[in-house]
Motif scaffolding. Structure first.
Motif, PDB file in Angstrom:
ATOM      1  N   ILE A  18      -1.679  -5.981   7.365  1.00 20.80           N
ATOM      2  CA  ILE A  18      -1.780  -5.418   8.712  1.00 20.80           C
ATOM      3  C   ILE A  18      -3.240  -5.414   9.120  1.00 20.80           C
ATOM      4  O   ILE A  18      -4.109  -4.974   8.357  1.00 20.80           O
ATOM      5  CB  ILE A  18      -1.224  -3.978   8.751  1.00 20.80           C
ATOM      6  CG1 ILE A  18       0.236  -3.956   8.351  1.00 20.80           C
ATOM      7  CG2 ILE A  18      -1.420  -3.362  10.141  1.00 20.80           C
ATOM      8  CD1 ILE A  18       1.163  -4.756   9.244  1.00 20.80           C
TER       9      ILE A  18
ATOM     10  N   ILE B 111      -2.028   5.470   9.246  1.00 24.23           N
ATOM     11  CA  ILE B 111      -1.479   4.112   9.354  1.00 24.23           C
ATOM     12  C   ILE B 111      -1.709   3.357   8.055  1.00 24.23           C
ATOM     13  O   ILE B 111      -0.792   2.713   7.522  1.00 24.23           O
ATOM     14  CB  ILE B 111      -2.139   3.364  10.533  1.00 24.23           C
ATOM     15  CG1 ILE B 111      -1.735   3.998  11.867  1.00 24.23           C
ATOM     16  CG2 ILE B 111      -1.750   1.885  10.520  1.00 24.23           C
ATOM     17  CD1 ILE B 111      -2.602   3.560  13.036  1.00 24.23           C
ATOM     18  N   SER B 112      -2.911   3.429   7.503  1.00 25.04           N
ATOM     19  CA  SER B 112      -3.244   2.698   6.282  1.00 25.04           C
ATOM     20  C   SER B 112      -2.417   3.180   5.098  1.00 25.04           C
ATOM     21  O   SER B 112      -1.897   2.369   4.316  1.00 25.04           O
ATOM     22  CB  SER B 112      -4.739   2.845   5.974  1.00 25.04           C
ATOM     23  OG  SER B 112      -5.532   2.348   7.035  1.00 25.04           O
TER      24      SER B 112
ATOM     25  N   LEU C  55       0.516   4.775   5.102  1.00 25.84           N
ATOM     26  CA  LEU C  55       1.941   4.475   5.248  1.00 25.84           C
ATOM     27  C   LEU C  55       2.215   2.997   4.985  1.00 25.84           C
ATOM     28  O   LEU C  55       3.196   2.647   4.312  1.00 25.84           O
ATOM     29  CB  LEU C  55       2.423   4.879   6.642  1.00 25.84           C
ATOM     30  CG  LEU C  55       2.520   6.382   6.904  1.00 25.84           C
ATOM     31  CD1 LEU C  55       2.823   6.654   8.369  1.00 25.84           C
ATOM     32  CD2 LEU C  55       3.591   7.012   6.017  1.00 25.84           C
ATOM     33  N   PHE C  56       1.376   2.120   5.491  1.00 24.87           N
ATOM     34  CA  PHE C  56       1.585   0.697   5.234  1.00 24.87           C
ATOM     35  C   PHE C  56       1.329   0.363   3.767  1.00 24.87           C
ATOM     36  O   PHE C  56       2.035  -0.467   3.182  1.00 24.87           O
ATOM     37  CB  PHE C  56       0.714  -0.156   6.154  1.00 24.87           C
ATOM     38  CG  PHE C  56       1.374  -0.483   7.461  1.00 24.87           C
ATOM     39  CD1 PHE C  56       2.483  -1.317   7.504  1.00 24.87           C
ATOM     40  CD2 PHE C  56       0.907   0.050   8.648  1.00 24.87           C
ATOM     41  CE1 PHE C  56       3.111  -1.620   8.705  1.00 24.87           C
ATOM     42  CE2 PHE C  56       1.529  -0.253   9.860  1.00 24.87           C
ATOM     43  CZ  PHE C  56       2.632  -1.088   9.884  1.00 24.87           C
TER      44      PHE C  56
ATOM     45  N   SER D 235       4.246   1.011   1.785  1.00 26.15           N
ATOM     46  CA  SER D 235       5.299   0.024   2.015  1.00 26.15           C
ATOM     47  C   SER D 235       4.925  -1.369   1.509  1.00 26.15           C
ATOM     48  O   SER D 235       5.629  -2.343   1.781  1.00 26.15           O
ATOM     49  CB  SER D 235       5.618  -0.059   3.521  1.00 26.15           C
ATOM     50  OG  SER D 235       6.165   1.158   3.979  1.00 26.15           O
TER      51      SER D 235
ATOM     52  N   TYR E  18       1.974  -3.121   2.068  1.00 29.33           N
ATOM     53  CA  TYR E  18       1.090  -3.917   2.911  1.00 29.33           C
ATOM     54  C   TYR E  18      -0.370  -3.583   2.612  1.00 29.33           C
ATOM     55  O   TYR E  18      -0.718  -2.408   2.410  1.00 29.33           O
ATOM     56  CB  TYR E  18       1.344  -3.647   4.389  1.00 29.33           C
ATOM     57  CG  TYR E  18       2.634  -4.192   4.937  1.00 29.33           C
ATOM     58  CD1 TYR E  18       2.654  -5.372   5.675  1.00 29.33           C
ATOM     59  CD2 TYR E  18       3.836  -3.523   4.725  1.00 29.33           C
ATOM     60  CE1 TYR E  18       3.848  -5.868   6.191  1.00 29.33           C
ATOM     61  CE2 TYR E  18       5.034  -4.014   5.227  1.00 29.33           C
ATOM     62  CZ  TYR E  18       5.028  -5.187   5.963  1.00 29.33           C
ATOM     63  OH  TYR E  18       6.211  -5.670   6.467  1.00 29.33           O
TER      64      TYR E  18
ATOM     65  N   VAL F 126      -4.262  -3.567   4.194  1.00 27.74           N
ATOM     66  CA  VAL F 126      -4.818  -3.337   5.529  1.00 27.74           C
ATOM     67  C   VAL F 126      -6.174  -4.014   5.626  1.00 27.74           C
ATOM     68  O   VAL F 126      -7.037  -3.842   4.760  1.00 27.74           O
ATOM     69  CB  VAL F 126      -4.948  -1.827   5.820  1.00 27.74           C
ATOM     70  CG1 VAL F 126      -5.713  -1.597   7.111  1.00 27.74           C
ATOM     71  CG2 VAL F 126      -3.568  -1.188   5.920  1.00 27.74           C
TER      72      VAL F 126
ATOM     73  N   ALA G 201       1.903   7.904  12.569  1.00 25.77           N
ATOM     74  CA  ALA G 201       3.246   7.664  12.043  1.00 25.77           C
ATOM     75  C   ALA G 201       4.093   6.878  13.033  1.00 25.77           C
ATOM     76  O   ALA G 201       4.894   6.009  12.642  1.00 25.77           O
ATOM     77  CB  ALA G 201       3.916   8.995  11.715  1.00 25.77           C
TER      78      ALA G 201
ATOM     79  N   TYR H 217       2.990   3.215  12.870  1.00 26.56           N
ATOM     80  CA  TYR H 217       3.530   2.600  11.642  1.00 26.56           C
ATOM     81  C   TYR H 217       5.003   2.248  11.812  1.00 26.56           C
ATOM     82  O   TYR H 217       5.423   1.121  11.512  1.00 26.56           O
ATOM     83  CB  TYR H 217       3.349   3.563  10.469  1.00 26.56           C
ATOM     84  CG  TYR H 217       4.249   3.271   9.294  1.00 26.56           C
ATOM     85  CD1 TYR H 217       3.976   2.212   8.429  1.00 26.56           C
ATOM     86  CD2 TYR H 217       5.384   4.052   9.062  1.00 26.56           C
ATOM     87  CE1 TYR H 217       4.816   1.947   7.354  1.00 26.56           C
ATOM     88  CE2 TYR H 217       6.227   3.784   7.998  1.00 26.56           C
ATOM     89  CZ  TYR H 217       5.939   2.728   7.147  1.00 26.56           C
ATOM     90  OH  TYR H 217       6.781   2.457   6.092  1.00 26.56           O
ATOM     91  N   GLU H 218       5.774   3.188  12.296  1.00 24.01           N
ATOM     92  CA  GLU H 218       7.210   2.967  12.441  1.00 24.01           C
ATOM     93  C   GLU H 218       7.505   1.814  13.397  1.00 24.01           C
ATOM     94  O   GLU H 218       8.313   0.925  13.106  1.00 24.01           O
ATOM     95  CB  GLU H 218       7.858   4.253  12.955  1.00 24.01           C
ATOM     96  CG  GLU H 218       9.347   4.152  13.226  1.00 24.01           C
ATOM     97  CD  GLU H 218       9.857   5.394  13.921  1.00 24.01           C
ATOM     98  OE1 GLU H 218       9.659   5.498  15.145  1.00 24.01           O
ATOM     99  OE2 GLU H 218      10.416   6.262  13.239  1.00 24.01           O
TER     100      GLU H 218
ATOM    101  N   LYS I  56       6.059  -1.659  11.864  1.00 25.08           N
ATOM    102  CA  LYS I  56       6.808  -2.095  10.676  1.00 25.08           C
ATOM    103  C   LYS I  56       8.194  -2.604  11.075  1.00 25.08           C
ATOM    104  O   LYS I  56       8.651  -3.637  10.575  1.00 25.08           O
ATOM    105  CB  LYS I  56       6.933  -0.950   9.682  1.00 25.08           C
ATOM    106  CG  LYS I  56       7.677  -1.306   8.395  1.00 25.08           C
ATOM    107  CD  LYS I  56       7.592  -0.165   7.400  1.00 25.08           C
ATOM    108  CE  LYS I  56       8.308  -0.510   6.100  1.00 25.08           C
ATOM    109  NZ  LYS I  56       9.774  -0.533   6.256  1.00 25.08           N
TER     110      LYS I  56
END
Length: 326
Positions: free
Chosen positions: A62, A81-82, A84-85, A88, A90, A92, A295, A298-299, A302
């Motif tokens: 991302i 953001i960082s 959460l990704f 998952s 990802y 950054v 959040a 991110y949602e 993603k």
């Protein structure tokens, strides 16, 4: 390094169930999902982005283009953001851009390496060749808090209503003569809210009630002589500031002149920076409301990357965080 098999054994489930939880797939019982996530946290497991990329055809990266990170609010959003990704699977890739030209160059530079982008924008015009390129190539992206309205997926913050509410609050608390201190960037939203608030509360507006200054703590210090001059000439009893940093710089300068806050003068900032609750007196401030912006980004991003769903623009409101300064 723990593997997905280790997580499955620790949680007492299959590796397929672990994969479904990590990919946020439906049809997993809540207690099972919680057990898997607890195992992931306890073991310190992180998905292998290279393996996931080979399987999905995605890069598992991302891109974040950031215009400035001086605001605690921006820092918190980037951090959320960082994290959460990362959780998952990802990576950054951060790129800083302090002007519209640098922003265009940064977007063009990192786009080939990314599955999607988050852009904290400097835009001063709704026209952006780089954003148009992302749109035309169907690359998922979301623009955060652009200074102008644009025709691309964006997050907006309603500063105007926050300043309008702050004026209303001060007038209802008996503060009759108000002053607004702003810097140049994004001042129009704040000024509009201030003027609307005065009008709704039947308070007169005078041109000397809006003072302009520079950025940050020093901006608050630098504007203090002008504020003191207005205080000597008129019965000002409330000040709204562009942000918490300007408010804190001004607060220190006023306290040196033995002006009591809030007894003689109410003071309100904007942003709810981390320090705001811990200064003396704690700072009343205007803050973003309506859920966590990071959040939500991110949602939306993603889901766009993994399921092809459309990214929905959203406006987040603002409201007062009441503390002792006002």
């Amino acid at each position: 390094m723990p593997t997905i098999e280790d997580v499955a054994r620790h949680a007492g489930v299959s590796t397929r169930t672990v994969s479904r939880v990590l990919n946020d797939r439906p049809n997993v019982r809540s207690e099972v999902r919680e057990r898997v996530l607890a195992a992931v946290e306890q073991l310190g497991y992180r998905p292998d982005p290279n393996a996931r990329a080979l399987k999905s055809g995605r890069k598992q990266i991302i891109g974040i283009v950031a215009n400035a990170v001086s605001s605690d609010t921006t820092l918190r959003r980037i951090e959320i953001i960082s994290k959460l990704f990362a959780h998952s699977g990802y990576a950054v890739l951060m790129q800083f851009a302090e002007s519209s030209e640098m922003e265009e160059a940064a977007i063009n530079a990192i786009t080939p390496r990314c599955d999607g982008l988050v852009i904290f924008s400097n835009l001063h015009s709704s026209h952006s060749p780089a954003l148009l390129m992302l749109h035309n190539h169907r690359i998922p992206f979301i623009v955060v808090d652009p200074p102008v309205d644009i025709a691309f997926p964006s997050i907006y913050i309603d500063r105007r209503s926050g300043y309008r509410e702050a004026v209303r609050y001060l007038v209802q608390r008996g503060r009759q003569e108000l002053l607004l201190v702003v810097e140049s960037f994004r001042s129009s939203e704040r000024i509009a809210g201030f003027l609307e608030g005065l009008e709704r509360e039947n308070r007169p507006f005078r041109s000397n009630r809006i003072l302009h200054t520079g950025k940050g703590f020093q901006g608050g210090v630098d504007v203090a002589p002008l504020v003191l001059r207005v205080l000597q000439e008129e019965q000002i009893d409330g000040i709204l500031c562009h942000n918490d940093k300007i408010a804190l710089g001004l607060l220190g300068a006023l306290q040196k002149e033995h002006i009591q806050i809030p007894e003689a003068l109410a003071l309100i900032g904007f942003d709810d920076d981390n320090f705001s609750a811990y200064i003396n007196p704690p700072l009343t401030t205007i803050a973003q409301t309506g859920g966590d912006v990071g959040a939500y980004i991110y949602e939306q991003l993603k889901n766009a990357i993994e399921y092809g769903t459309a990214i929905e623009s959203r406006t987040f409101g603002t409201g007062l965080v009441l503390r002792a300064s006002a």
